[in-house]
Design an enzyme around this catalytic site. Sequence first.
Site, PDB file in Angstrom:
ATOM      1  NE  ARG A 167      32.484  40.127  46.224  1.00  0.00           N
ATOM      2  CZ  ARG A 167      31.584  40.732  45.440  1.00  0.00           C
ATOM      3  NH1 ARG A 167      30.315  40.708  45.753  1.00  0.00           N
ATOM      4  NH2 ARG A 167      31.967  41.348  44.338  1.00  0.00           N
TER       5      ARG A 167
ATOM      6  CE  LYS B  84      35.228  37.039  40.459  1.00  0.00           C
ATOM      7  NZ  LYS B  84      34.089  37.961  40.274  1.00  0.00           N
TER       8      LYS B  84
ATOM      9  CD  GLN C 210      43.742  45.662  35.457  1.00  0.00           C
ATOM     10  OE1 GLN C 210      43.159  44.589  35.560  1.00  0.00           O
ATOM     11  NE2 GLN C 210      43.145  46.814  35.699  1.00  0.00           N
TER      12      GLN C 210
ATOM     13  CG  ASN D 270      26.759  47.512  33.142  1.00  0.00           C
ATOM     14  OD1 ASN D 270      26.606  47.097  31.994  1.00  0.00           O
ATOM     15  ND2 ASN D 270      27.942  47.814  33.646  1.00  0.00           N
TER      16      ASN D 270
ATOM     17  CB  ALA E  87      35.122 -15.316  39.195  1.00  0.00           C
TER      18      ALA E  87
HETATM   19  C1  UD1 Z   1      30.878  45.271  37.162  1.00  0.00           C
HETATM   20  C2  UD1 Z   1      30.306  46.591  36.649  1.00  0.00           C
HETATM   21  C3  UD1 Z   1      28.843  46.708  37.042  1.00  0.00           C
HETATM   22  C4  UD1 Z   1      28.078  45.534  36.499  1.00  0.00           C
HETATM   23  C5  UD1 Z   1      28.710  44.211  36.967  1.00  0.00           C
HETATM   24  C6  UD1 Z   1      28.061  43.058  36.246  1.00  0.00           C
HETATM   25  C7  UD1 Z   1      32.160  48.192  36.631  1.00  0.00           C
HETATM   26  C8  UD1 Z   1      32.787  49.335  37.305  1.00  0.00           C
HETATM   27  N1  UD1 Z   1      31.068  47.680  37.187  1.00  0.00           N
HETATM   28  O1  UD1 Z   1      30.862  45.323  38.577  1.00  0.00           O
HETATM   29  O2  UD1 Z   1      28.293  47.911  36.522  1.00  0.00           O
HETATM   30  O3  UD1 Z   1      26.719  45.603  36.943  1.00  0.00           O
HETATM   31  O4  UD1 Z   1      30.111  44.177  36.645  1.00  0.00           O
HETATM   32  O5  UD1 Z   1      28.533  41.823  36.715  1.00  0.00           O
HETATM   33  O6  UD1 Z   1      32.622  47.783  35.593  1.00  0.00           O
HETATM   34  N2  UD1 Z   1      38.548  43.191  36.290  1.00  0.00           N
HETATM   35  C9  UD1 Z   1      39.823  43.336  35.794  1.00  0.00           C
HETATM   36  N3  UD1 Z   1      40.614  44.315  36.294  1.00  0.00           N
HETATM   37  C10 UD1 Z   1      40.215  45.154  37.272  1.00  0.00           C
HETATM   38  C11 UD1 Z   1      38.908  44.998  37.789  1.00  0.00           C
HETATM   39  C12 UD1 Z   1      38.088  44.003  37.271  1.00  0.00           C
HETATM   40  O7  UD1 Z   1      40.239  42.603  34.882  1.00  0.00           O
HETATM   41  O8  UD1 Z   1      41.009  46.016  37.673  1.00  0.00           O
HETATM   42  C13 UD1 Z   1      37.698  42.127  35.735  1.00  0.00           C
HETATM   43  C14 UD1 Z   1      37.344  41.082  36.769  1.00  0.00           C
HETATM   44  O9  UD1 Z   1      38.269  39.999  36.708  1.00  0.00           O
HETATM   45  C15 UD1 Z   1      35.949  40.644  36.330  1.00  0.00           C
HETATM   46  C16 UD1 Z   1      35.380  41.881  35.628  1.00  0.00           C
HETATM   47  O10 UD1 Z   1      36.476  42.703  35.321  1.00  0.00           O
HETATM   48  O11 UD1 Z   1      36.015  39.574  35.400  1.00  0.00           O
HETATM   49  C17 UD1 Z   1      34.363  42.619  36.492  1.00  0.00           C
HETATM   50  O12 UD1 Z   1      34.976  43.085  37.671  1.00  0.00           O
HETATM   51  P1  UD1 Z   1      34.239  43.070  39.076  1.00  0.00           P
HETATM   52  O13 UD1 Z   1      35.166  43.640  40.091  1.00  0.00           O
HETATM   53  O14 UD1 Z   1      33.674  41.731  39.332  1.00  0.00           O
HETATM   54  O15 UD1 Z   1      33.068  44.150  38.801  1.00  0.00           O
HETATM   55  P2  UD1 Z   1      31.660  44.244  39.510  1.00  0.00           P
HETATM   56  O16 UD1 Z   1      31.823  44.877  40.840  1.00  0.00           O
HETATM   57  O17 UD1 Z   1      31.009  42.928  39.466  1.00  0.00           O
HETATM   58 CA    CA Z   2      31.614  40.802  38.999  1.00  0.00          CA
END
Ligand code: UD1
Ligand code: CA
Length: 461
Positions: free
Chosen positions: A13, A20, A75, A172, A383
């Site tokens: 996004r 990001k 990852q 959360n 100048a």
């Molecule tokens: C997550 C939480 C949600 C919380 C929110 C707060 C989970 C499942 N959900 O949702 O409960 O309210 O954050 O902002 O954890 N990332 C990885 N590898 C992955 C997926 C994500 O490293 O496979 C990292 C992303 O780079 C990011 C962070 O984890 O920095 C959060 O991931 P994101 O997909 O933004 O989670 P949210 O949907 O925001």
């Molecule tokens: Ca997030």
Amino acid sequence: MEVIILAAGKGTRMSSNKPKVLHTIAGKPMVEHVLDSVLALGPSKVHVVIGYGSDEIYSFFEKTQSGQEIFWALQEEQLGTAHAVQQASSAIDADVKDNQVLILYGDVPLIQPDTLRKLLSGANDKNISLITLTTNNNKGLGRILRNESGQVTGIIEERDADKAQREITEVNSGIMAIPAVRLKSWLDRVKNTNKQSEYYLTDVVGLAVADGYEVNTVTTADTLEVQGVNDKAQLALMERHYQMKNNNKLLEQGVTMSDPGRVDVRGTLNCGKDVIIDVNVIFEGAVNLGDNVTIAPNVIIKNSTIAEGSNILAGSIIEDSKIGRETNIGPYARVRPGTIIKNKAKVGNFVEIKKSTLGEGTKANHLAYIGDAEIGDNCNIGAGTIFCNYDGADKHKTILGDNVFIGSNSVLVAPIKLSDNAFVAAGSTVNVDVPEENLAVGRAKQRNVSGWKRPVKKTGE
Ligand code: UD1
Ligand code: CA
């Protein structure tokens, strides 16, 4: 205590090719904000999970000299936050007694050390600790589930929540502390049977509760401290929030600002007493302003020190330089890296200075280029003077003693030395050293042609 920072996601996004967590707030990547906050706690190890754009993130950290060793975990496929933590979990010291693993998201940048300390102070080997937040602005966030007696029973992601669960306003933050000894076993039990088919870290909470663990929650009053950044609108909001908070601290310290909404500090700004900062001013890196310094509108100052009583006038740019007491710089001056301007000197409009020293009381009031020069005290640079420091291959130095006067529109061809009290006639090209007290005249001799006729426009052709 060990730390895991999750930074593998692409951040779709953000509509950007850049990972990001490298997008900046106050000139500093989000992940570095998080890193700085956790380093204040003195963790035994810091793990960072990277995936999308890992090379870029890795090379960014190679360049920052925080001195802290980082344990990298890759990852390759972003299968969810639990899967991300799993990539780092084998490097965690599960045998160290009472070891806690503090997990943070690289896209929740403004978390403060004090809030993390509060979280950790309640963490023990019988519980899981979470930072939660109560907000009506709960869109897209995981909801905290509690039983009748108010104990946390789990977290449900919005996509998987039913209508009633979506109404829950306690959400959360993503920041939690988990006993190291149990982390791996809980992660292994997380399943991806949810709407996104992802392995959710949030499911660990339910698993811990099922194993008889308690959930300790702490909250913060500053909601943006735990706000995640998922798009450019949130990034901009966080930037303004950060700047406002920082500027409010400066106001409390007694700095005068006409509009704290129009001053941005991208680094650290130290101010003495009675500093005045006008609008549209940007400070970058480490900047120190002495007592009674005034900064006019549209000024950029980077990694520089301005001593007391100096006035930086409108439209000036100062970078990696040291400015003395009671100087006037600008309007529209450009002071480039490596410049030292001594007390009571004056640098006027459209003057560019690079890697040079200007002595005490020396003036360069208008339209000049001064590069690679050492200029003594009380000199006057007229100048249109150009310090010609580049021969097309190498840079050379120009040295001026004290009380040297350079008439307007002169060119000083370096390497060259003009000794004390030397005087250069206007319009001279000076390429031979000038001894003390000498006048240098280095221009074509004027001749007047009498009886000369002006050209007349031809007609009728
Ligand atoms: C997550 C939480 C949600 C919380 C929110 C707060 C989970 C499942 N959900 O949702 O409960 O309210 O954050 O902002 O954890 N990332 C990885 N590898 C992955 C997926 C994500 O490293 O496979 C990292 C992303 O780079 C990011 C962070 O984890 O920095 C959060 O991931 P994101 O997909 O933004 O989670 P949210 O949907 O925001
Ligand atoms: Ca997030």
